[in-house]
Write an enzyme that holds these catalytic residues in place. Structure first.
Site, PDB file in Angstrom:
ATOM      1  CG  HIS A   1      -2.190   0.805   1.014  1.00 37.02           C
ATOM      2  ND1 HIS A   1      -2.267   1.885   0.169  1.00 37.02           N
ATOM      3  CD2 HIS A   1      -3.426   0.678   1.549  1.00 37.02           C
ATOM      4  CE1 HIS A   1      -3.501   2.383   0.198  1.00 37.02           C
ATOM      5  NE2 HIS A   1      -4.212   1.670   1.013  1.00 37.02           N
TER       6      HIS A   1
ATOM      7  CE1 TYR B   1      -8.979   7.305   6.847  1.00 37.63           C
ATOM      8  CE2 TYR B   1      -9.955   6.108   5.011  1.00 37.63           C
ATOM      9  CZ  TYR B   1      -8.917   6.853   5.539  1.00 37.63           C
ATOM     10  OH  TYR B   1      -7.826   7.140   4.757  1.00 37.63           O
TER      11      TYR B   1
ATOM     12  CB  THR C   1      -6.394   9.144   0.599  1.00 40.54           C
ATOM     13  OG1 THR C   1      -5.487   8.927   1.693  1.00 40.54           O
ATOM     14  CG2 THR C   1      -6.195   8.105  -0.479  1.00 40.54           C
TER      15      THR C   1
END
Length: 794
Positions: free
Chosen positions: A480, A617, A630
């Site tokens: 990630h 979230y 993000t």
């Protein structure tokens, strides 16, 4: 002697282009013409790539103008000079008398031509800078996001016309990078107001009053000081968030990245082009390598919102040839400029597979031939080899120490470098996975396999691992830190489409690559018996078995890391829900955002599941800004809480519920737009917290905010990022999406993909060790919530 060693020696000997030996008769010189030819081809290919890269840099450096505009500008000035235009002649005369021009020993006329070219070049550069700065200022405008759907103000129409005039030329992948604005820093007051509003439904009156005091103390105390440092950083950093986010959220984490950080993606489950594992693998590998080739040439179009507003493309740079290197305090990402091989894992063994031969990318038929040699190889893994990847699945510190102690020299170093320098890793799995409407557990197991596998059969440190199941199904596991899900989703969408799109009604299943040759198009697809299409122009090079020498101490670390990975695997639970009662087609008839609709369903489902609200979230992107990643949309709002409470109250009329529903979705959409526009809450607070740590100042407010658990963490998997996927004509081509592990020990991780007009996939994860969570129960609550909300509009 080891046969693999003999093969390595033979290959090394044949690779020597020039050798000599001294004999009694004199010097005997041997020249390997084949090796010299390979060296020549490699050099030519390298210079071609460097030249293309340079030309792309020039193109991107002057965009939205073109390099050819310099010729036009210079020609115009030279023409005006010869025409005797007084103003131009004066300027040229002045420039020609400057100190530098006195060194030019030539005719006065030639000197003036040089001066004219110099002046016109200066004018051209100023014009380019002005044009790019104007474009950057225009991209700063975000008013278009806040206007009602279907309506546009005069100001926005004028702005849109201006943008279209400036960006009408065909851009390369990175053409807009220099014109994207920097992410703005919200004011302390604005962030504090938004934060307090976001936590109001989660706190009672006493708790909320306490939080107001903490906010006020921070706003009047250390907050402004931290803000000044952040503003100072924003003056020289491309993005004031992204580098700290990558380092502190991802690379400094010492816990396993498997499940906790890495995410996964699944196949297009409605279609199954072949059952032959190596054929599916060969086509997928080839499609990904073609994507890499297009990306290296920057021929992939940047993603444009509404076909006009570009998104930042910076994250694409590390998609291939990238690995995460463990460290004791912090990991680091290493990206290699090029890689000519992939690494394949099969039955506990690693193979280095070259994807180029004499500078030419191998075709799927040749890749399948190489993979066939791997599955026919009956050699056994050496001690510790089969479970070696568990190192990447466990804690980071033991892996960092083991890498230094056991992989710093010899065959271990060579083999590890082969993995880390590969374009990506491919796993030929020994399990079968599929989708069966009558047995939902099969899809659950498919998702679990892509999320964590067995804990030792995925190289979790690579940017991504392509996994091909024994029956031809496939998926991926992605690290990630290098990028967010939309980047990997773009590659995955391309791969699935190239592998499954049908050309013509009676044509075999094959791909359609843009910007490629007919030979490239003809090489994809499958024959009637499920193998890759095409002939073998020549035999591909043999795969090279990677060698390992793992001592008992190293194997002990592998076992310890595997024990940690297995404990994590046994604790994670995953449920995949295919919701096909309705999809975005119906939601659009309600005149509301499908994403907002689903987020309200998740709020209602969670309240029914847990009996309370929680901090929620939802990931949104900030790629409208340079190097943006993000931002968090806090989906649990005052309005969503009022709507959920109304849904739980049978005394509230349906009309009132609909009004509250629309109010909640409007509020959610406003929060989403704020996050995309740089007006989010959480990245600002995160950076303020980092500043406080650098200054050594403890902030009670920031400490409490950053420790709040996200018990409901959600994300929408993007799709249709290109014009290649037409879900109206081919709804079966949609991927089932992907997912991630739970963020909180007592919470849920929910990923969803709006798969066409009538289907939505939900990936729901949680931990078995928590008695309060159950993914199957939560899936039932989602279905019920979706149904109840639909009935409001029946």
């Amino acid at each position: 002697m080891n046969p693999h060693f003999n093969r390595h020696m033979a290959e090394a000997h044949s690779a020597v282009a020039f050798s000599f030996s001294v004999t009694p008769e004199g010097v005997d010189v041997n020249v390997n013409h084949e090796a010299l030819r390979a060296v020549w081809i490699s050099g030519v290919r390298s210079w071609k790539k460097k030249t293309a890269t340079f030309m792309n840099h020039v193109h991107n450096g002057v965009y939205p103008a073109s390099p050819a505009s310099w010729l036009v500008t210079s020609g115009a000035f030279v023409g005006l000079h010869y025409a005797g235009l007084k103003q131009i002649c004066k300027v040229v005369d002045y420039v020609s008398q400057l100190p530098g021009f006195n060194l030019i020993k030539t005719h006065e006329t030639n000197k003036k031509i040089v001066a004219c070219l110099a002046f016109s070049t200066g004018v051209w550069l100023v014009g380019i800078a002005t044009l790019r700065y104007t474009l950057k200022l225009m991209f700063c405008y975000k008013g278009w996001m806040y206007e009602p759907h279907g309506k546009m103000s005069v100001a926005t129409k004028i702005w849109l016309l201006g943008v279209k005039v400036l960006v009408n030329r065909r851009p390369l992948l990175y053409s807009y990078q220099g014109s994207l604005p920097s992410l703005p820093i919200p004011s302390i007051n604005d962030t504090m107001k938004r934060y307090l509003r976001s936590v109001r439904p989660l706190l009672n009156d006493t708790q909320y009053a306490r939080m107001e005091r903490l906010v006020e103390e921070f706003r009047r105390g250390d907050g402004p000081r931290f803000q000044r440092y952040l503003i100072l950083k924003s003056w020289w950093a491309s993005n004031y968030v992204s580098d700290w986010w990558e380092e502190y959220v991802y690379l400094r984490g010492r816990s396993p990245i498997m499940v906790n950080s890495n995410f996964y993606g699944l196949d297009a489950i409605m279609i199954h082009p072949t059952n032959i594992q190596i054929a599916r693998a060969a086509n997928a590998i080839y499609a990904m390598l073609m994507f890499r080739r297009q990306m290296d040439k920057e021929l992939i179009k940047p993603i444009m919102l509404n076909g006009t507003i570009p998104l930042c493309s910076a994250q694409y740079e590390r998609q291939f040839n990238t690995t995460r290197i463990p460290g004791e305090e912090s990991d680091k990402l290493v990206h290699y400029k090029s890689s000519k091989h992939i690494v394949v894992y099969h039955k506990g063994r690693y193979f280095k597979v070259y994807i180029y031969f004499k500078g030419v990318l191998l075709l799927p038929r040749q890749i399948e031939q190489m993979l066939e040699k791997i599955i026919l190889d009956e050699s056994e893994p050496v001690k510790g080899e089969e479970r070696l990847a568990a190192m990447t699945a466990g804690d980071r510190i033991p892996w960092a120490k083991a890498r230094v102690e056991h992989f710093a020299k010899g065959v271990n170093k060579t083999s590890l470098e082969a993995i880390e320098k590969s374009a990506f890793v491919v796993v030929l799995d020994d399990e079968e996975h599929d989708y069966d409407e009558e047995d939902p557990t099969k899809l659950n197991n498919f998702g679990k396999s892509m999320l964590h596998g067995k804990g030792y059969d995925r190289w979790f440190d690579k940017s991504f691992t392509l996994v091909i199941c024994r029956n031809g199904r496939m998926g991926f596991n992605a690290e990630h830190s290098w990028a967010d899900a939309p980047i990997m989703a773009h590659l995955w969408e391309h791969t699935l489409m190239e592998d499954t799109v049908k050309i013509g009604a009676d044509a075999p299943i094959m791909g359609h690559l843009w910007e490629t040759t007919i030979a490239d198009e003809a090489s994809l697809g499958y024959t009637a018996d499920g193998h890759t299409r095409g002939e073998l122009p020549f035999n591909a090079p043999n795969p090279i078995r990677l060698q390992w020498d793992l001592d008992d101490e190293c194997c002990k670390v592998v076992d310890q890391q595997l024990a940690i990975a297995k404990a994590l695997i046994e604790d994670v639970d995953l449920n995949l829900l295919k919701h096909d009662a309705f999809g975005k087609g119906f939601i659009k008839t309600c005149k509301m955002s499908p994403d907002a609709f689903i987020q309200m369903a998740l709020q209602l489902a969670y309240y029914r599941d847990a009996g309370k609200f929680c901090l929620t979230y939802e990931a949104s992107m900030t790629r409208l800004f340079r190097e943006g990643r993000t931002e968090t949309v806090r989906s649990c709002t005052i309005e969503s809480a009022e709507f959920v409470k109304a849904m739980m109250d049978s005394n509230v009329s349906r009309d009132d519920k609909v009004k509250l529903f629309r109010k909640a979705t409007d509020r959610h959409q406003m929060g989403y737009k704020d996050a995309m526009s740089g007006k989010g809450i959480d990245r600002h607070l995160f950076c303020l917290y980092v500043v406080s740590k650098y200054l050594g100042i403890e902030s009670a407010f920031l400490k409490e905010v950053l420790s709040e658990p996200w018990r409901l963490s959600t994300s929408q998997t993007p799709h249709q990022q290109t014009d290649k996927l037409d879900l109206v004509r081919n709804p079966e081509f949609i991927s089932a999406g992907g997912g991630f592990g739970p963020v909180a020990d007592d919470g849920y991780g929910v990923s969803y993909i709006i798969a066409g007009e009538d289907v939505i996939f939900f990936h729901i994860s949680c931990k078995k060790s928590c008695n309060e969570t159950d993914p199957e129960r939560f899936a039932r609550n989602i279905k019920r919530a979706m149904s109840d909300m639909k009935n409001l509009f029946a």
